[in-house]
Design a protein around this motif. Structure first.
Motif, PDB file in Angstrom:
ATOM      1  N   PRO A 152      11.256 -12.052  -2.368  1.00 55.40           N
ATOM      2  CA  PRO A 152      11.424 -10.715  -2.966  1.00 55.40           C
ATOM      3  C   PRO A 152      10.280 -10.308  -3.891  1.00 55.40           C
ATOM      4  CG  PRO A 152      13.502 -11.912  -3.010  1.00 55.40           C
ATOM      5  CD  PRO A 152      12.465 -12.879  -2.527  1.00 55.40           C
ATOM      6  N   ALA A 153       9.752 -11.233  -4.670  1.00 59.79           N
ATOM      7  CA  ALA A 153       8.686 -10.880  -5.610  1.00 59.79           C
ATOM      8  C   ALA A 153       7.429 -10.459  -4.865  1.00 59.79           C
ATOM      9  CB  ALA A 153       8.382 -12.061  -6.533  1.00 59.79           C
ATOM     10  N   GLN A 154       7.068 -11.182  -3.798  1.00 63.85           N
ATOM     11  CA  GLN A 154       5.890 -10.816  -3.021  1.00 63.85           C
ATOM     12  C   GLN A 154       6.096  -9.469  -2.337  1.00 63.85           C
ATOM     13  OE1 GLN A 154       4.736 -13.913  -0.295  1.00 63.85           O
ATOM     14  NE2 GLN A 154       4.763 -15.511  -1.866  1.00 63.85           N
ATOM     15  N   PRO A 179       0.190 -10.124 -15.277  1.00 64.85           N
ATOM     16  CA  PRO A 179      -0.820  -9.623 -14.326  1.00 64.85           C
ATOM     17  C   PRO A 179      -1.348 -10.696 -13.390  1.00 64.85           C
ATOM     18  CG  PRO A 179      -1.197  -8.677 -16.493  1.00 64.85           C
ATOM     19  CD  PRO A 179      -0.099  -9.694 -16.658  1.00 64.85           C
ATOM     20  N   GLY A 180      -1.547 -11.886 -13.898  1.00 67.66           N
ATOM     21  CA  GLY A 180      -2.023 -12.959 -13.039  1.00 67.66           C
ATOM     22  C   GLY A 180      -1.021 -13.318 -11.952  1.00 67.66           C
ATOM     23  N   LEU A 181       0.262 -13.240 -12.293  1.00 73.70           N
ATOM     24  CA  LEU A 181       1.295 -13.532 -11.305  1.00 73.70           C
ATOM     25  C   LEU A 181       1.382 -12.427 -10.260  1.00 73.70           C
ATOM     26  CD1 LEU A 181       3.463 -15.508 -10.452  1.00 73.70           C
ATOM     27  CD2 LEU A 181       5.073 -14.326 -11.970  1.00 73.70           C
ATOM     28  N   VAL A 182       1.168 -11.183 -10.692  1.00 74.30           N
ATOM     29  CA  VAL A 182       1.135 -10.072  -9.738  1.00 74.30           C
ATOM     30  C   VAL A 182       0.031 -10.306  -8.712  1.00 74.30           C
ATOM     31  CG1 VAL A 182       0.599  -7.610  -9.465  1.00 74.30           C
ATOM     32  CG2 VAL A 182       2.124  -8.368 -11.302  1.00 74.30           C
ATOM     33  N   LYS A 183      -1.149 -10.672  -9.197  1.00 73.77           N
ATOM     34  CA  LYS A 183      -2.271 -10.941  -8.291  1.00 73.77           C
ATOM     35  C   LYS A 183      -1.934 -12.072  -7.337  1.00 73.77           C
ATOM     36  CE  LYS A 183      -7.215 -12.033  -8.295  1.00 73.77           C
ATOM     37  NZ  LYS A 183      -8.406 -12.282  -9.142  1.00 73.77           N
ATOM     38  N   SER A 184      -1.281 -13.096  -7.836  1.00 70.43           N
ATOM     39  CA  SER A 184      -0.901 -14.224  -6.999  1.00 70.43           C
ATOM     40  C   SER A 184       0.099 -13.809  -5.927  1.00 70.43           C
ATOM     41  CB  SER A 184      -0.311 -15.340  -7.858  1.00 70.43           C
ATOM     42  OG  SER A 184       0.131 -16.422  -7.060  1.00 70.43           O
ATOM     43  N   GLY A 189       1.389 -12.888  -0.523  1.00 69.23           N
ATOM     44  CA  GLY A 189       2.097 -12.014   0.406  1.00 69.23           C
ATOM     45  C   GLY A 189       1.209 -11.566   1.550  1.00 69.23           C
ATOM     46  N   LYS A 190      -0.045 -11.228   1.245  1.00 72.01           N
ATOM     47  CA  LYS A 190      -0.965 -10.794   2.297  1.00 72.01           C
ATOM     48  C   LYS A 190      -1.267 -11.943   3.260  1.00 72.01           C
ATOM     49  CE  LYS A 190      -3.889  -9.017  -0.720  1.00 72.01           C
ATOM     50  NZ  LYS A 190      -5.096  -8.361  -1.288  1.00 72.01           N
ATOM     51  N   ARG A 191      -1.408 -13.141   2.730  1.00 68.35           N
ATOM     52  CA  ARG A 191      -1.641 -14.291   3.609  1.00 68.35           C
ATOM     53  C   ARG A 191      -0.436 -14.535   4.513  1.00 68.35           C
ATOM     54  NH1 ARG A 191      -4.729 -16.656  -0.778  1.00 68.35           N
ATOM     55  NH2 ARG A 191      -2.814 -17.472  -1.698  1.00 68.35           N
ATOM     56  N   SER A 192       0.766 -14.378   3.950  1.00 63.89           N
ATOM     57  CA  SER A 192       1.975 -14.590   4.751  1.00 63.89           C
ATOM     58  C   SER A 192       2.095 -13.545   5.855  1.00 63.89           C
ATOM     59  CB  SER A 192       3.213 -14.545   3.847  1.00 63.89           C
ATOM     60  OG  SER A 192       3.200 -15.600   2.905  1.00 63.89           O
ATOM     61  N   LEU A 193       1.765 -12.309   5.542  1.00 69.39           N
ATOM     62  CA  LEU A 193       1.804 -11.264   6.563  1.00 69.39           C
ATOM     63  C   LEU A 193       0.806 -11.556   7.670  1.00 69.39           C
ATOM     64  CD1 LEU A 193       2.128  -7.869   4.634  1.00 69.39           C
ATOM     65  CD2 LEU A 193       3.857  -9.012   6.011  1.00 69.39           C
ATOM     66  N   LYS A 194      -0.380 -11.983   7.282  1.00 69.85           N
ATOM     67  CA  LYS A 194      -1.396 -12.280   8.292  1.00 69.85           C
ATOM     68  C   LYS A 194      -0.944 -13.425   9.184  1.00 69.85           C
ATOM     69  CE  LYS A 194      -6.357 -12.927   8.887  1.00 69.85           C
ATOM     70  NZ  LYS A 194      -6.195 -13.849  10.022  1.00 69.85           N
ATOM     71  N   ARG A 195      -0.363 -14.467   8.600  1.00 74.15           N
ATOM     72  CA  ARG A 195       0.141 -15.583   9.409  1.00 74.15           C
ATOM     73  C   ARG A 195       1.244 -15.118  10.342  1.00 74.15           C
ATOM     74  NH1 ARG A 195      -0.362 -18.678   4.570  1.00 74.15           N
ATOM     75  NH2 ARG A 195       1.855 -18.336   4.126  1.00 74.15           N
TER      76      ARG A 195
END
Length: 217
Positions: A152-154, A179-184, A189-195
């Motif tokens: 959910p967070a991602q 902010p650092g956690l948002v970036k993470s 999330g983008k890596r998971s979508l790409k996979r």
């Protein structure tokens, strides 16, 4: 004898000057003149996503109401580009609402960054791309399915960043994440979508390839 100099009328000011004065004084007339200058372009964008034209017209007016608050709080450097991206995001959110409402809402034809375009879309922050390919309802549903599989967070961070065009700081304020956690969350999330899309079966032809095959018969 001293003469008071009248303030310039909105039509005499540039886009940047109108933005600055609106942020300082909040005169709706200033924003109205600015928005009217770009309204035809905004309507053209809305018509790409929304049918019938009455829906596109409604979106144009909704967007103006949204800008009344947004432009008082945020500085914008390139107003035309920012407005185009904001109009596009607004239409995408409307389409996502229709998607959740069910098939009775009608067919959907949208543009959205797929896995291959996630990084470029992030760097451009949803700027207009003349060569961007149209995605059909089936591919939108596939992306919805991929997002639903994320933590959910991602998922929330991706939606705020891509669809609502919010910066890291604003996302942090709305979610309570550092902010650092948002970036993470965004990066993971983008890596998971790409996979997800890289591992998706390729046996089923894409809508465009299917239409091309039908045309060749």
């Amino acid at each position: 004898m001293f003469f008071s100099r009248r303030p310039p009328s909105p039509t005499e000011l540039s886009d940047a000057e109108l933005l600055t004065r609106y942020r300082q004084q909040g005169a709706v007339a200033d924003l109205g003149v600015l928005y009217e200058r770009h309204m035809s372009a905004v309507f053209a964008i809305c018509r790409r996503y929304l049918r019938p034209d009455e829906d596109a017209q409604d979106a144009v007016m909704q967007l103006f109401e949204k800008l009344l608050d947004t432009l008082r709080r945020h500085e914008v450097d390139n107003f035309p580009a920012w407005l185009h991206a904001t109009a596009r995001n607004h239409c995408l959110m409307l389409l996502r609402s229709r998607q959740r409402a069910g098939p009775e809402s009608g067919p959907i034809l949208v543009q959205f960054p797929d896995a291959a375009g996630v990084e470029s879309a992030g760097s451009a922050h949803l700027g207009e791309d003349a060569e961007e390919q149209e995605l059909t309802e089936a591919r939108l549903q596939a992306l919805e399915h991929a997002l639903a599989g994320l933590p959910p967070a991602q998922r929330r961070c991706l939606e705020l960043f891509y669809l609502e065009k919010k910066c890291y700081r604003t996302i942090a304020q709305e979610t309570g994440f550092a902010p650092g956690l948002v970036k993470s969350h965004l990066q993971n999330g983008k890596r998971s979508l790409k996979r997800y899309f890289d591992s998706a079966p390729t046996s089923s032809p894409s809508p465009s390839s299917s239409s091309n095959a039908n045309a060749a018969r």
